[in-house]
Write a protein that holds these residues in place. Structure first.
Motif, PDB file in Angstrom:
ATOM      1  N   GLY A 276       7.170  99.237  41.541  1.00 30.32           N
ATOM      2  CA  GLY A 276       8.021  98.464  40.817  1.00 30.32           C
ATOM      3  C   GLY A 276       8.191  97.090  41.112  1.00 30.32           C
ATOM      4  O   GLY A 276       8.135  96.299  40.252  1.00 30.32           O
ATOM      5  N   GLN A 277       8.196  96.938  42.212  1.00 26.31           N
ATOM      6  CA  GLN A 277       8.433  95.700  42.752  1.00 26.31           C
ATOM      7  C   GLN A 277       6.994  94.598  42.382  1.00 26.31           C
ATOM      8  O   GLN A 277       7.366  93.423  41.934  1.00 26.31           O
ATOM      9  CB  GLN A 277       8.890  95.419  44.085  1.00 26.31           C
TER      10      GLN A 277
ATOM     11  N   LYS B  27      13.982  96.604  32.735  1.00 25.74           N
ATOM     12  CA  LYS B  27      14.616  97.937  32.417  1.00 25.74           C
ATOM     13  C   LYS B  27      14.759  98.457  31.296  1.00 25.74           C
ATOM     14  O   LYS B  27      14.608  99.386  30.580  1.00 25.74           O
ATOM     15  CB  LYS B  27      15.985  97.855  33.038  1.00 25.74           C
TER      16      LYS B  27
ATOM     17  N   TYR C 147      14.670  91.744  36.233  1.00 25.76           N
ATOM     18  CA  TYR C 147      14.877  93.126  36.566  1.00 25.76           C
ATOM     19  C   TYR C 147      15.654  93.678  35.227  1.00 25.76           C
ATOM     20  O   TYR C 147      15.122  94.709  34.643  1.00 25.76           O
ATOM     21  CB  TYR C 147      15.434  93.479  37.662  1.00 25.76           C
TER      22      TYR C 147
ATOM     23  N   ALA D   6       8.103 100.307  31.871  1.00 27.09           N
ATOM     24  CA  ALA D   6       8.178 101.566  32.356  1.00 27.09           C
ATOM     25  C   ALA D   6       7.156 102.446  32.062  1.00 27.09           C
ATOM     26  O   ALA D   6       6.471 103.300  32.860  1.00 27.09           O
ATOM     27  CB  ALA D   6       9.495 102.367  31.213  1.00 27.09           C
TER      28      ALA D   6
ATOM     29  N   PHE E 164      13.778 102.543  41.705  1.00 25.46           N
ATOM     30  CA  PHE E 164      12.380 102.931  41.748  1.00 25.46           C
ATOM     31  C   PHE E 164      12.271 104.022  42.499  1.00 25.46           C
ATOM     32  O   PHE E 164      11.503 105.000  42.194  1.00 25.46           O
ATOM     33  CB  PHE E 164      11.699 101.592  42.244  1.00 25.46           C
TER      34      PHE E 164
ATOM     35  N   PHE F 152       4.651 101.353  35.036  1.00 25.18           N
ATOM     36  CA  PHE F 152       5.356 102.059  36.152  1.00 25.18           C
ATOM     37  C   PHE F 152       4.734 103.678  36.417  1.00 25.18           C
ATOM     38  O   PHE F 152       4.380 103.997  37.404  1.00 25.18           O
ATOM     39  CB  PHE F 152       6.766 101.826  36.256  1.00 25.18           C
TER      40      PHE F 152
ATOM     41  N   ASN G 262       6.424 104.116  46.129  1.00 21.65           N
ATOM     42  CA  ASN G 262       7.231 104.096  44.780  1.00 21.65           C
ATOM     43  C   ASN G 262       7.820 102.794  44.701  1.00 21.65           C
ATOM     44  O   ASN G 262       7.871 102.351  43.239  1.00 21.65           O
ATOM     45  CB  ASN G 262       8.279 105.246  44.840  1.00 21.65           C
ATOM     46  N   ASN G 263       8.714 102.282  45.528  1.00 16.98           N
ATOM     47  CA  ASN G 263       9.302 101.099  45.210  1.00 16.98           C
ATOM     48  C   ASN G 263       8.514  99.877  45.210  1.00 16.98           C
ATOM     49  O   ASN G 263       8.635  98.842  44.452  1.00 16.98           O
ATOM     50  CB  ASN G 263      10.316 100.972  46.313  1.00 16.98           C
TER      51      ASN G 263
END
Length: 376
Positions: free
Chosen positions: A76-77, A11, A7, A17, A187, A20, A72-73
């Motif tokens: 990201g995951q 980032k 993670y 990014a 996220f 995402f 949304n989360n």
């Protein structure tokens, strides 16, 4: 530790990014609208003193693909899972919205998916169970404990620990072992970042108050976090008071004590021996005996205020939004709506409230019909 390391690297990676953001825009449908609820504002002003009755605005995350903020989360995951070379996805779910979002991203990226869900929640969230199965997920009923969200999370954690070599666990709320509370918050912070930019564009100023419902707390921390340094923006999180704080409820900040559950120290509903008490809410997504640890901290330092709303109040607010704005909300944000009906009439007309409409009510119509005694 592997997840935290990956993670941190993600980032710092512009390509992560960019992917995402691209998926949020073109797959999820972001940015979600910021909507001025004119008729609801008029409704709450009916009982307000002269010059009172704040403007009510909604961050409309129920318009996202899959019908809630959960996607949304999950986007990201799932990208983290792919970076880590994991080949199997698992999740827990209460109301089913996180399960649907996880099944959705697993289908999108071609990975097998298992969703753990309490047997009681399976009974009251049948539409979402069917949606998960349509998306190719296996839904595993959890019969232990209260047969709700806490128990589903127990089973998912057991699965993850046993199969960590090939399995990625997509946790749905801002709780659980580190780094999940942090990465889920990050996220979901797209909600607050968008709301901030949209309000500045529309009104040339920041809102006076942010309101969001809280179970584990992901939609609330997603709205609150980008505003935490803005001292003039107040924030209010609304827990589920169920049948009442002196009866059965799910308000761990109002009625709980510090303890440890699912790998994080936070406020919990527990007895004097540290055994977890059963939570209750008419909303399956708020039916959790704990709270994300960042919310516990924000309460302790006084940055965010927390209150609670009963099942009866949430049902009344659910119906009020349907009839004033033509929006059928989920039972989760209906708790925040009920708080608005209390708060807005005492604030002046030039004040602005943003409430996070974090999910739509398709999944809850059977629960609401039963509670209102209506035959479907």
């Amino acid at each position: 530790l592997d997840l935290e390391r990956e993670y941190r690297a993600a980032k710092q990676d512009p390509a992560f990014a960019a992917q995402f953001d691209d998926l949020l825009e073109h797959y999820v449908g972001r940015p979600s609208p910021l909507y001025y609820a004119e008729r609801l504002t008029e409704e709450v002003r009916k009982n307000a003193p002269a010059g009172k009755g704040a403007q009510i605005w909604f961050k409309r995350d129920e318009l996202n693909h899959t019908g809630a903020h959960k996607i949304n989360n999950c986007i990201g995951q799932i990208l983290l899972a792919i970076r880590m070379g994991k080949t199997r996805i698992i999740a827990e779910t209460g109301a089913g919205q996180h399960g649907v979002a996880t099944a959705t991203v697993a289908a999108r990226f071609g990975l097998p998916c298992v969703v753990y869900m309490g047997a009681r929640d399976i009974e009251r969230q049948a539409p979402n169970v069917f949606r998960m199965k349509l998306l190719g997920a296996e839904v595993r009923a959890v019969e232990s404990g209260s047969r709700t969200l806490k128990d589903a999370m127990n089973e998912a954690l057991r699965d993850w620990v046993a199969n960590v070599h090939d399995t990625f666990y997509i946790i749905g709320t801002a709780a659980g072992p580190h780094p999940y509370p942090e990465l889920v918050r990050d996220f979901q912070s797209v909600i607050g970042k968008e709301a901030r930019a949209q309000m500045l564009e529309r009104e040339g100023r920041l809102p006076d108050l942010l309101v969001a419902a809280i179970g584990g707390g992901s939609n609330a921390i997603g709205l609150f976090h980008p505003f935490l340094d803005d001292k003039d923006v107040d924030m209010l999180g609304i827990e589920a008071a169920g049948h009442g704080l002196d009866k059965q409820h799910a308000a761990s900040l109002a009625g709980g004590t510090p303890g440890i559950l699912h790998g994080n120290k936070t406020f919990l509903l527990q007895d004097e021996d540290g055994q977890i008490d059963e939570a209750h809410s008419i909303s399956a997504g708020l039916d959790y005996p704990g709270i994300g640890p960042e919310h516990a901290w924000l309460k302790d330092i006084g940055r965010v205020r927390y209150d609670s709303v009963t099942d009866t109040e949430a049902l009344a607010a659910f119906q009020m939004l349907c009839r004033t704005e033509g929006i059928i909300p989920a039972l989760e944000p209906s708790h925040a709506l009920a708080a608005l009906a209390r708060i807005a009439p005492a604030m002046s007309k030039d004040k602005i409230i943003i409430a996070n409409l974090c999910g739509r009510g398709d999944k809850d119509i059977f629960t609401v019909a039963e509670a209102l005694g209506v035959q479907m």
